[in-house]
Design a protein around this motif. Structure first.
Motif, PDB file in Angstrom:
ATOM      1  N   ARG A 188       0.840  -1.196   0.000  1.00 44.46           N
ATOM      2  CA  ARG A 188       0.000   0.000   0.000  1.00 44.46           C
ATOM      3  C   ARG A 188       0.872   1.241   0.000  1.00 44.46           C
ATOM      4  O   ARG A 188       1.892   1.286   0.671  1.00 44.46           O
ATOM      5  N   SER A 189       0.425   2.243  -0.706  1.00 44.08           N
ATOM      6  CA  SER A 189       1.106   3.540  -0.696  1.00 44.08           C
ATOM      7  C   SER A 189       0.059   4.619  -0.878  1.00 44.08           C
ATOM      8  O   SER A 189      -0.703   4.579  -1.841  1.00 44.08           O
ATOM      9  N   ASP A 190       0.002   5.544   0.043  1.00 46.60           N
ATOM     10  CA  ASP A 190      -0.981   6.627  -0.023  1.00 46.60           C
ATOM     11  C   ASP A 190      -0.253   7.960   0.025  1.00 46.60           C
ATOM     12  O   ASP A 190       0.525   8.207   0.950  1.00 46.60           O
ATOM     13  N   VAL A 191      -0.473   8.792  -0.959  1.00 46.22           N
ATOM     14  CA  VAL A 191       0.049  10.151  -0.966  1.00 46.22           C
ATOM     15  C   VAL A 191      -1.112  11.053  -1.358  1.00 46.22           C
ATOM     16  O   VAL A 191      -1.625  10.956  -2.470  1.00 46.22           O
ATOM     17  N   PHE A 192      -1.571  11.886  -0.428  1.00 48.63           N
ATOM     18  CA  PHE A 192      -2.691  12.770  -0.739  1.00 48.63           C
ATOM     19  C   PHE A 192      -2.638  14.002   0.162  1.00 48.63           C
ATOM     20  O   PHE A 192      -2.112  13.948   1.266  1.00 48.63           O
ATOM     21  N   PRO A 193      -3.179  15.133  -0.322  1.00 51.35           N
ATOM     22  CA  PRO A 193      -3.177  16.347   0.501  1.00 51.35           C
ATOM     23  C   PRO A 193      -4.205  16.243   1.615  1.00 51.35           C
ATOM     24  O   PRO A 193      -5.310  15.730   1.413  1.00 51.35           O
ATOM     25  N   LEU A 194      -3.834  16.704   2.779  1.00 51.77           N
ATOM     26  CA  LEU A 194      -4.756  16.744   3.903  1.00 51.77           C
ATOM     27  C   LEU A 194      -5.687  17.953   3.749  1.00 51.77           C
ATOM     28  O   LEU A 194      -5.350  18.927   3.058  1.00 51.77           O
ATOM     29  N   PRO A 195      -6.865  17.922   4.398  1.00 55.71           N
ATOM     30  CA  PRO A 195      -7.732  19.106   4.336  1.00 55.71           C
ATOM     31  C   PRO A 195      -7.017  20.307   4.944  1.00 55.71           C
ATOM     32  O   PRO A 195      -6.167  20.146   5.823  1.00 55.71           O
ATOM     33  N   GLU A 196      -7.362  21.463   4.479  1.00 56.90           N
ATOM     34  CA  GLU A 196      -6.763  22.672   5.061  1.00 56.90           C
ATOM     35  C   GLU A 196      -7.166  22.768   6.523  1.00 56.90           C
ATOM     36  O   GLU A 196      -8.265  22.368   6.916  1.00 56.90           O
ATOM     37  N   GLU A 197      -6.253  23.325   7.328  1.00 60.61           N
ATOM     38  CA  GLU A 197      -6.525  23.469   8.766  1.00 60.61           C
ATOM     39  C   GLU A 197      -7.780  24.293   8.970  1.00 60.61           C
ATOM     40  O   GLU A 197      -8.026  25.276   8.268  1.00 60.61           O
ATOM     41  N   GLY A 198      -8.600  23.845   9.917  1.00 62.07           N
ATOM     42  CA  GLY A 198      -9.820  24.579  10.237  1.00 62.07           C
ATOM     43  C   GLY A 198     -11.011  24.189   9.393  1.00 62.07           C
ATOM     44  O   GLY A 198     -12.088  24.713   9.562  1.00 62.07           O
ATOM     45  N   LYS A 199     -10.802  23.265   8.418  1.00 63.60           N
ATOM     46  CA  LYS A 199     -11.928  22.844   7.586  1.00 63.60           C
ATOM     47  C   LYS A 199     -12.396  21.474   7.980  1.00 63.60           C
ATOM     48  O   LYS A 199     -11.684  20.672   8.461  1.00 63.60           O
TER      49      LYS A 199
END
Length: 199
Positions: A188-199
């Motif tokens: 498994r390999s996961d690379v993804f942007p996290l939600p912006e802080e506060g959202k």
């Protein structure tokens, strides 16, 4: 999401599953059958019934539905008139396309397939963690890790390419390996942007 298998030759086969084929796959049992064929190789309706807890009639029906859209095929040189063996064609598969995700039906089908796929993979991971307490030797050769970094889109793309190159190298070399000590392994390999802080 991309699911990988070794191609039959040095040419890397890639398929985008979209449209009618994606909608045909968008059923919990069909995703489960497809994933079993991806992970464990050719199976019969009977063996799939045992692995899924469904009836042979049900697995036969869903196998035919998957085969109709060339998501799976009969395994050559196996089976009899009474027992058919099914396999997933080799090559990497991407579920959904940029164009397909622009339609409500495309988004819905992609969401069903990806949710079912990752629910199954997550259950396998949680089972491994639970079993790891009873089988500590497996912990020494396995890796479950997570990390966080701050990357640009270009850096994420480069990381993705490098990770896929390593994964492809091992899949190509060992996909069909058999023998003592060989086990089916999930990579498994996961690379993804996290939600912006506060959202």
């Amino acid at each position: 999401m991309t699911e990988n298998q070794t191609p039959d030759d040095d040419t890397r086969v890639q398929r985008v599953v979209e449209g009618s084929a994606l909608r045909a796959l968008a059923h919990p049992l069909r995703v489960q059958i497809y994933d079993i064929l991806s992970q464990y190789g050719p199976q019969t309706a009977s063996s799939l019934a045992q692995m899924t807890g469904e009836s042979t009639g049900s697995t036969s029906y869903h196998l035919r539905a998957l085969a109709k859209y060339d998501l799976i095929k009969e395994a050559e040189g196996r089976g009899t008139a009474r027992e058919r063996w099914w396999e997933r064609p080799r090559g990497s598969v991407t579920f959904g396309s940029t164009e397909g995700l622009k339609t409500p039906s495309g988004r819905a089908a992609t969401q069903v397939v990806m949710t079912e796929f990752f629910n199954r993979r997550h259950q396998q991971l949680m089972q491994f963690i639970a079993d790891g307490i009873a089988h500590p030797d497996d912990e020494a050769t396995s890796m479950i890790t997570t990390a966080t970094a701050r990357l640009t889109d270009e850096q994420m793309g480069e990381l993705n390419r490098r990770l896929m190159a390593v994964i492809d190298e091992y899949v190509d070399a060992y996909r069909d390996q058999t023998g003592e000590g060989v086990r089916v392994v999930s990579i498994r390999s996961d690379v993804f942007p996290l939600p912006e802080e506060g959202k």
